[in-house]
Design a protein around this motif. Structure first.
Motif, PDB file in Angstrom:
ATOM      1  N   THR A 681       0.834  -1.203   0.000  1.00 45.25           N
ATOM      2  CA  THR A 681       0.000   0.000   0.000  1.00 45.25           C
ATOM      3  C   THR A 681       0.870   1.255   0.000  1.00 45.25           C
ATOM      4  OG1 THR A 681      -1.751  -1.170   1.202  1.00 45.25           O
ATOM      5  CG2 THR A 681      -1.804   1.232   1.260  1.00 45.25           C
ATOM      6  N   LEU A 712      -4.937  -2.034   0.318  1.00 47.46           N
ATOM      7  CA  LEU A 712      -5.423  -1.712   1.661  1.00 47.46           C
ATOM      8  C   LEU A 712      -6.596  -2.614   2.037  1.00 47.46           C
ATOM      9  CD1 LEU A 712      -4.720   0.180   3.980  1.00 47.46           C
ATOM     10  CD2 LEU A 712      -6.397   1.804   3.097  1.00 47.46           C
ATOM     11  N   VAL A 728      -5.465  -0.013   9.750  1.00 44.96           N
ATOM     12  CA  VAL A 728      -6.074   0.009   8.416  1.00 44.96           C
ATOM     13  C   VAL A 728      -7.084   1.155   8.309  1.00 44.96           C
ATOM     14  CG1 VAL A 728      -7.590  -1.239   6.839  1.00 44.96           C
ATOM     15  CG2 VAL A 728      -5.718  -2.434   7.973  1.00 44.96           C
TER      16      VAL A 728
END
Length: 849
Positions: A681, A712, A728
């Protein structure tokens, strides 16, 4: 043995906790003394059935107290018990059997010559019934109990749950070490998969949990990470190698929850323990066995022809090393015949001073905590007129048989005699068993054959969940021991499967797709589960998001309303499902096949639809058909952007297949399942923040611009525990705003991320589940086809929405029918391989159906 003789010194402290109450050390010592009197004073060989019950524990301690050598045997295998009784002819039998013998004196005086140091006899190979036993002394048992107590810092306030069998050396070491320290045992024969186990664990204020690798499989299934266990101090693991990523995950879980993880290494020949990994090293050294237990020492014996000079056979010395082996009653008269233990494991010492196991010299294998001798299994099957070659695999025993043998019969024979669950026995039917020129089994070729696809076993009988799986997945090889993922389920079939299972079983566990079918039904029928209301249902969050997103996409394009962001949310869901389905394969090749299959299920329907449209109008160009519009960007393809989302997913899957096809990268992902997608990511955000110095919105493929949403979503699927889920969520909150400059659109995507990360399911109704299941399962096809529908019905937006959804659903049904037709036309893939030089050429047996 000192700790047995000293039981009474702990007074009224609690010694045992059961569902029926507590037993003090004073009471336990009195029971042990009474039973010892029953056994008599003349030394005799006493067989004790080692169940996790008060009677069995007292019998074991009483025999030790009276000085009788104990043959401790399993309580669940009649054949193993009968074989050991016949082989060693015990003088006394102690156990609760249907025949009624609690204590049976077979003779007044022993017929055996029993060495004065002999205290305990344990099987070396789990429960295969092998007559080869380990001879242990009182000194061995006392020294190992004291060493374990020292490095675990066992307190007299500790309470250890007996999550392992008493007859198993690891389970017995828990008993000995805690009694030696005046701690308590929470005595139970319940599985950690049983909700009653955890009720007892909490009520008893248990502080200690021990497990083999299979125990941790069960802990994952029961959502151990979310349990509130306020008194838990530490978790111990031994009985086989625990995967490094799981070591890290449980070490981190323990760190956040306030308990320690001790990874340990041992063998029965060392009275259970030889090494332990200090908890503060577990996260950084997940492949290590650690350092020797107090009083022990390691050295390396050279191994001829090994390519790494730093590797040798691990040799252990210490006061807990056995006296030696017993192969027959005559060996019971022997004293010490070994001073060091050659473990058979290949090891090295790292630069940090910890020891690592890198391989195994012999064919012995540890599977689900049992040490299995494949040669013993071959002999067992030979007694049933089955010719076989066996090897230990990754968590399974592989049994190669001649093609005319019934795999189900072989699996039942092995599972019943060895003590493994049927799912851990893989039967490999072959036309010819591979052998070397010498006539010995060719284990290298056998292992190569086992790495290929196994022939499908017979289809499951109708009328159960297997039939439902077979229908949805269009498979004929569905058996109760396989899971949705095992059967090749993907994100498309997941939707239909989850909705239909939820309708059949009620609320589903979050990890239902990885559970064997048999366990799935048991998990939804746990004791004490409250009945569900008839109308209230739940829906998988990923399914709900897919259904909602596709409606938002079509409705905004009409436009019936303007609520954008659905396609980018679908990109995150695609990454989430990529982690759940494409990365579940045990082998690198299996993962790559799953990614390839997903690519085909996306690319072929897309190209077919675009090609069909090109036949009737000039809306699309060749670049669109080739899914290369975002790369080529021809000036004469104004509608090529229609399929940016499909192109992005395809490019990402191709790139990830190439990346994960590298052995080292594959290992990194397995070792760091959460950090790996998070790192990707960070790299993908270079495109999101236009680090390339070009107009990202128009000159870069969407896979580079928006690919961070996919990775993600992948990280969200791998997030384990509050800290990782929070990370996250914060990443989404930090990176999504500003991407479009449209607050409502960005808020929708962030909200979707939060739901995906934190909620496995959302409340629903039965009728909504049906609608959402159809929409989510057809989301790709609706996305492909709606461009040809709504432009003709803009004046009737509701009709345009309904027609767009209907055509996509119809196209999805057509594609499913074509896939099923293609599956029936596909020839069976031949199995087997030509042998190498000096080996037989193998012609595989036809699969049995």
């Amino acid at each position: 043995m000192p700790f047995v003789r000293d039981l009474a010194t702990h007074g009224e402290r609690t010694a045992i906790v059961t569902r029926d109450g507590e037993i003090s050390y004073t009471d336990l010592a009195a029971r042990v003394a009474r039973t010892a009197e029953q056994l008599g004073v003349g030394r005799r060989l006493v067989l004790v059935v080692g169940a996790n019950t008060v009677d069995s524990l007292v019998a074991y301690l009483a025999a030790m107290h009276a000085g009788h050598p104990v043959l401790l045997v399993p309580d669940d295998r009649a054949s193993a018990l009968a074989g050991l009784i016949e082989a060693y002819d015990p003088d006394v039998l102690v156990g609760a059997a249907d025949e009624g013998w609690q204590v049976e004196h077979r003779r007044a005086a022993s017929v055996h010559d029993l060495h004065p140091d002999l205290a305990l006899l344990l099987s070396t190979s789990g429960s295969t019934g092998s007559p080869k036993l380990v001879r242990l002394s009182h000194t061995n048992l006392q020294a190992n109990a004291e060493a374990i107590g020292e490095y675990l810092e066992i307190r007299d306030t500790d309470r250890a749950a007996t999550s392992l069998p008493l007859h198993y050396c690891y389970g017995l070491s828990v008993v000995n070490s805690h009694l030696a320290r005046g701690a308590a045992l929470v005595l139970t024969d319940l599985s950690v998969a049983d909700t009653c186990f955890w009720e007892l664990f909490r009520d008893a204020r248990a502080t200690t949990l021990a497990g083999v690798p299979y125990t941790f499989d069960l802990l994952d299934r029961v959502n151990f990470a979310a349990m509130d266990l306020p008194h838990l101090r530490y978790v111990t693991q031994a009985g086989g190698r625990l995967a490094p990523d799981r070591v890290r995950r449980y070490a981190e879980l323990g760190r956040s929850a306030g308990w320690d993880l001790f990874v340990m290494y041992g063998q029965t020949e060392a009275t259970a323990r030889m090494a332990y990994l200090p908890p503060d090293l577990a996260f950084d050294h997940p492949t290590a066995i650690g350092v020797p237990v107090p009083g022990g020492d390691f050295r390396l014996a050279p191994v001829a022809d090994h390519p790494d000079p730093e590797v040798g056979e691990l040799v252990y010395a210490g006061p807990n090393v056995m006296l030696g082996y017993a192969h027959s009653p005559a060996d019971l008269a022997l004293g010490r015949t070994v001073d060091e233990l050659y473990t058979g494991d290949l090891a090295r010492r790292t630069a940090t001073g910890v020891w690592e196991i890198v391989g195994r010299r012999s064919r012995f294998a540890k599977i689900l905590g049992l040490r299995i001798d494949p040669q013993q299994v071959e002999a067992l099957l030979s007694a049933h007129d089955v010719t076989a070659s066996c090897i230990g695999g990754d968590g399974e025993l592989i049994v190669a048989t001649l093609g005319d043998e019934d795999p189900r019969r072989v699996r039942r024979l092995v599972a019943g005699e060895v003590g493994l669950p049927p799912r851990a026995v893989r039967v490999l039917p072959l036309a010819e068993l591979p052998r070397l020129a010498s006539g010995k089994p060719d284990l290298v070729t056998l292992r190569e054959l086992a790495a290929e696809e196994t022939p499908p076993p017979p289809a499951a009988p109708a009328g159960d969940l297997c039939t439902l799986y077979a229908e949805v997945l269009d498979r004929t090889d569905v058996t109760p021991d396989r899971s949705f993922v095992d059967l090749g389920g993907d994100s498309l079939s997941y939707v239909e499967m989850s909705v239909r299972l939820e309708r059949e079983l009620g609320e589903l566990p979050a990890d239902w797709h990885t559970l064997p079918i048999a366990d799935l039904r048991r998990s939804t029928a746990a004791p004490g589960r409250a009945p569900r209301p008839r109308r209230r249902r739940s829906l998988e969050t990923s399914v709900a998001l897919r259904a909602a997103a596709i409606v938002l996409i079509v409705g905004s394009h009409i436009p019936l309303f303007t609520l954008t962001g659905g396609a980018h949310l679908l990109l995150a869901v695609a990454g989430f499902n990529f982690a759940r389905f494409q990365l579940t394969g045990a082998r690198r090749g299996e993962r790559l096949r799953q990614i390839g299959a997903s690519l085909l299920r996306i690319v072929l329907p897309t190209v077919a639809w675009i090609g069909a449209v090109m036949l009737v109008n000039d809306q699309y160009r060749l670049s669109t058909l080739l899914l290369a519009n975002s790369i080529l960007r021809p000036d004469d393809a104004p509608h090529g952007w229609h399929f940016w989302f499909v192109e992005a997913v395809v490019y990402l899957l191709v790139a990830l297949a190439a990346l994960l096809g590298l052995r080292r990268v594959d290992r990194w992902e397995r070792r760091h399942p959460f950090a790996f997608p998070l790192g990707l990511t960070a790299v993908a955000l270079l495109g999101r923040y236009n680090v390339f110095g070009v107009d990202a919105g128009h000159d870069l493929p969407a896979a580079l611009v928006a690919g961070w949403l996919f990775t993600l979503g992948w990280a969200a699927a791998r997030a384990d525990g509050v800290r990782q889920r929070l990370l996250v969520t914060l990443a989404a909150v930090a990176t999504v705003p500003g991407f479009f400059g449209q607050p409502a659109r960005e808020a929708l995507i962030v909200a979707g991320f939060a739901l995906l990360t934190w909620l496995p399911t959302v409340p629903s109704l039965g009728v909504l589940n049906k609608v959402a299941g159809v929409l989510a399962g057809s989301s790709l096809y609706i996305y492909l086809t709606h461009w040809q529908v709504f432009p003709h019905l803009r004046e009737l937006p509701l009709v345009a929405l309904a027609a767009s959804l209907a055509l996509g659903i119809a196209y999805g049904a057509l594609v499913s029918r074509v896939w099923r037709w293609a599956a029936t036309r596909r020839p069976a893939r031949p199995r087997g391989a030509a042998g190498r030089r000096g080996r037989s050429a193998l012609r595989p047996a036809p699969a049995r159906r």
